[in-house]
Write a protein that holds these residues in place. Sequence first.
Motif, mmCIF file in Angstrom:
data_model
loop_
_atom_site.group_PDB
_atom_site.id
_atom_site.type_symbol
_atom_site.label_atom_id
_atom_site.label_comp_id
_atom_site.label_asym_id
_atom_site.label_seq_id
_atom_site.Cartn_x
_atom_site.Cartn_y
_atom_site.Cartn_z
ATOM 1 N N THR A 612 0.913 -1.192 -0.019
ATOM 2 C CA THR A 612 -0.023 0.055 -0.150
ATOM 3 C C THR A 612 0.875 1.358 0.036
ATOM 4 O O THR A 612 0.393 2.281 -0.412
ATOM 5 C CB THR A 612 -0.869 -0.089 1.188
ATOM 6 N N SER A 613 2.042 1.250 0.530
ATOM 7 C CA SER A 613 3.041 2.500 0.585
ATOM 8 C C SER A 613 3.395 2.693 -0.916
ATOM 9 O O SER A 613 3.958 4.148 -0.926
ATOM 10 C CB SER A 613 4.318 1.848 1.434
ATOM 11 N N LYS A 614 3.013 1.876 -2.003
ATOM 12 C CA LYS A 614 3.290 2.550 -3.327
ATOM 13 C C LYS A 614 2.378 3.647 -3.838
ATOM 14 O O LYS A 614 2.459 4.095 -4.599
ATOM 15 C CB LYS A 614 3.296 1.398 -4.412
ATOM 16 N N PHE A 615 1.262 3.767 -3.023
ATOM 17 C CA PHE A 615 0.213 4.556 -3.456
ATOM 18 C C PHE A 615 -0.256 5.836 -2.596
ATOM 19 O O PHE A 615 0.071 5.704 -1.370
ATOM 20 C CB PHE A 615 -1.284 3.689 -3.511
ATOM 21 N N LYS A 616 -0.133 6.887 -3.513
ATOM 22 C CA LYS A 616 -0.629 8.214 -2.707
ATOM 23 C C LYS A 616 -2.228 8.655 -3.176
ATOM 24 O O LYS A 616 -2.257 8.472 -4.124
ATOM 25 C CB LYS A 616 0.398 9.280 -3.166
ATOM 26 N N LEU A 617 -2.736 8.724 -2.117
ATOM 27 C CA LEU A 617 -4.104 9.381 -2.418
ATOM 28 C C LEU A 617 -4.190 10.795 -2.267
ATOM 29 O O LEU A 617 -4.155 11.430 -1.477
ATOM 30 C CB LEU A 617 -5.266 8.571 -1.372
ATOM 31 N N GLU A 618 -4.442 11.461 -3.498
ATOM 32 C CA GLU A 618 -4.599 12.719 -3.723
ATOM 33 C C GLU A 618 -6.131 13.324 -3.584
ATOM 34 O O GLU A 618 -6.975 12.804 -4.046
ATOM 35 C CB GLU A 618 -4.371 13.140 -4.922
ATOM 36 N N ILE A 619 -6.353 14.274 -2.505
ATOM 37 C CA ILE A 619 -7.609 14.685 -2.112
ATOM 38 C C ILE A 619 -7.321 16.416 -2.424
ATOM 39 O O ILE A 619 -5.983 16.825 -2.185
ATOM 40 C CB ILE A 619 -8.039 14.439 -0.668
ATOM 41 N N THR A 620 -8.550 17.017 -2.731
ATOM 42 C CA THR A 620 -8.469 18.452 -2.999
ATOM 43 C C THR A 620 -8.264 19.156 -1.677
ATOM 44 O O THR A 620 -8.829 18.762 -0.555
ATOM 45 C CB THR A 620 -9.360 19.174 -3.752
ATOM 46 N N GLU A 621 -7.843 20.361 -1.445
ATOM 47 C CA GLU A 621 -7.974 21.168 -0.454
ATOM 48 C C GLU A 621 -9.231 21.507 0.044
ATOM 49 O O GLU A 621 -9.371 21.394 1.433
ATOM 50 C CB GLU A 621 -7.108 22.425 -0.655
#
Length: 748
Positions: A612-621
């Motif tokens: 799971t450390s391979k993944f960055k979950l991008e969320i908006t501000e």
Amino acid sequence: MDQEVLEKLLRAQQSITEMVSSGASLPECLEEICSSIEQALASKAGKSSILLLKGNNLHHGAAPSLPKAYCDAVNGVEIGESVGSCGTAAFTKRQVIVADIATDPLWADFKGLALPHNLVACWSTPIVSSTGEVLGTFAIYYPEIRFPEPEDLKLIDHFTGLSRIAIEREYSMQREQVLNAQLKTSNEKLKAFISVIPDLGLILDEEGNYIDIYGGNGELLVVNSSELIGKNIREVIDCDTAVQLTSAIRRALEYSELEFLEYTLEVKGGRRVFEGRICPINHYLPEQPEKKHVLWIARDITEKKQAEENIERLAYYDPLTGLPNRRMFNDYLDCTVDKIARYDLIGALLFMDLDNFKRINDSLGHTVGDQLLVKIADNLKPFIGPQTNLSRLGGDEFVVLLESKSKNIDNVHREASKLAESLLDVFSQTLTLQDAHYAVRASIGICLIHEKAVSASEILKRADSAMYKAKKAGGNRYAFFDPELQRMADLQLRIERDIEAAISKNEFEAYFQPQLDMGGALVGAEALVRWIHPEEGVISPDKFIPIAEQTGAIHRIQEIVLRESCELIVALKETGASHDRCTMAINISACQFDVDLEERIKLVVDEFSLPTSKFKLEITESMLMENVEMIVEKMQSLKSKGFRFSVDDFGTGYSSLAYLHSFPIDELKIDRSFIKQIESKGTAIIDAIVSLSQSFGLRVVAEGVETREQLEILAEKNVSSVQGYYHAKPMPAHEFITWVTKAKRCEN
């Protein structure tokens, strides 16, 4: 105290106690107390007296050895500070010892009454009740000057206590007799009153047991009155009604107030509606005066309710379909319009008119037409709910009023469109009547309610106008009053349908844009979805992502992107084109936090056996400002599973430092709008974001880097990595592998 005196004392106490408990009169008990202490005193010359306090005056109670003339003289004396020994003791609530009446100032006004009878000393003790009230006085007189010995005081205290018991017992019995007499009178009045009224009078205790039944018609009882007495409400009445009735009894007793309620019972005379009035009754049973009871007056209001309902139905409901009529709808529309204006809400009115229904009435008659209208109304009734109101205006016209929870006009527009489509689906069903089949269609006009100055009648007129637009367009469809909104509805509907088709035809594809550190080495990629439309080419995510989020299709699109990202990571690993530190950034929508996001993502990642450390979950501000507690909780849960978080488009929202510190994020992405202005307006904002990131220990990614000049400036600002067209545009997986392989050869 010698043995002989002690034995006398015990015998006296036993005798007096037996007299009190057996109900002997108060004068008899007090006489016995006086006689007993005179026998027990060391000096046989002592004479005792008990006076009873009534108001502020002392009255004769017992004095077997005192002269009658003296007793008569002091009978009724008013208590005070200097009123002999007894009057003073009762007034001060303290024991008063007077050894010489002739010289003591307390007796200055009364010694002329005592001395002629050779009463020289007087010791008086107040008789105080268990509640602290003075009941009277207990006194010992002597024919010589005399002070009490300790043994004398003990005897006086003991017999004063016995006097208190006897007096309190008498007063308690008197109160009970008065209460019983009052209760008997009340019961007789109640019986006389209830015997002449048609209502039922029920006496129940606090547990809901029937105690007595008065008056009324036996047909209003669940069972015969003789069978009802002694039973509990729960034994003879259905559970829900029993709970309602016992709750009313409890409230009446708790608040000592009259309780009103309306309830329905299946009684001997059939199903009846009752109005109940409940009030508490104290001391109803003489043998159990402490037990609580209520009087329940049950009035049969069945006919009254039926009449009221018939009047209301005739006034507010359509007699043919049972739906609210025009009058009721107008009232409801007025209230809704006022509510929408007051709270800045948005609603919609859907006006339905049956297509060519006049032809059915003319050819088959109004009887068949009415029967079809009833069937249509029954098919539409499922649309009645907390946010929708269905009414029949008359003829073949129906309306649905929608009260949305959303304050966004686009969302309400979509809600109204979906509701109209569902209504048209109802009209697409063939109606069967006496083995004949009928196809009845409808045209629907929609008017959004959001302008404060528009009246209810104007809204109805606009919806009616829009309905005629739908008819002119061929019928069996819906139209919005606003032409621009109609165009939006058509586009929205087409995109929704195209999205569903695109998912089934695999037209959605993940594109990947590399992320590089300031030395040009690959550190990761961002996965971006693209819609490869067969006719329109590549469609921008801005045009379909918002609609996909609203319809829920975003979850399936997200899974496509995640799977293709996993496939790319595996392919890069097999070719040796990337190192273990490379990560994949996946964009997450706000609506995905409302469902099982963690389970969905984890399931796909585990399927490919990837960390799971391979993944960055991008969320908006902006997502950080909505439902903060829920977002933080879900982010922390994902973080505990190894996922990382990146805040996309940072600097364009309204995050505060406090919020930023609360979220478990690893990275900030500087929005491309700031990178674009870097050469013309300077780096102040970027400096601030980098400084903020360093203070929180966060990485910084600059996105939208398109020129070498931008890259060189960012290299001086401690930015962690960059992405943008300067290095590479987003590309399909196979092109990304080729790009990475080529870039690695160049490095070597």
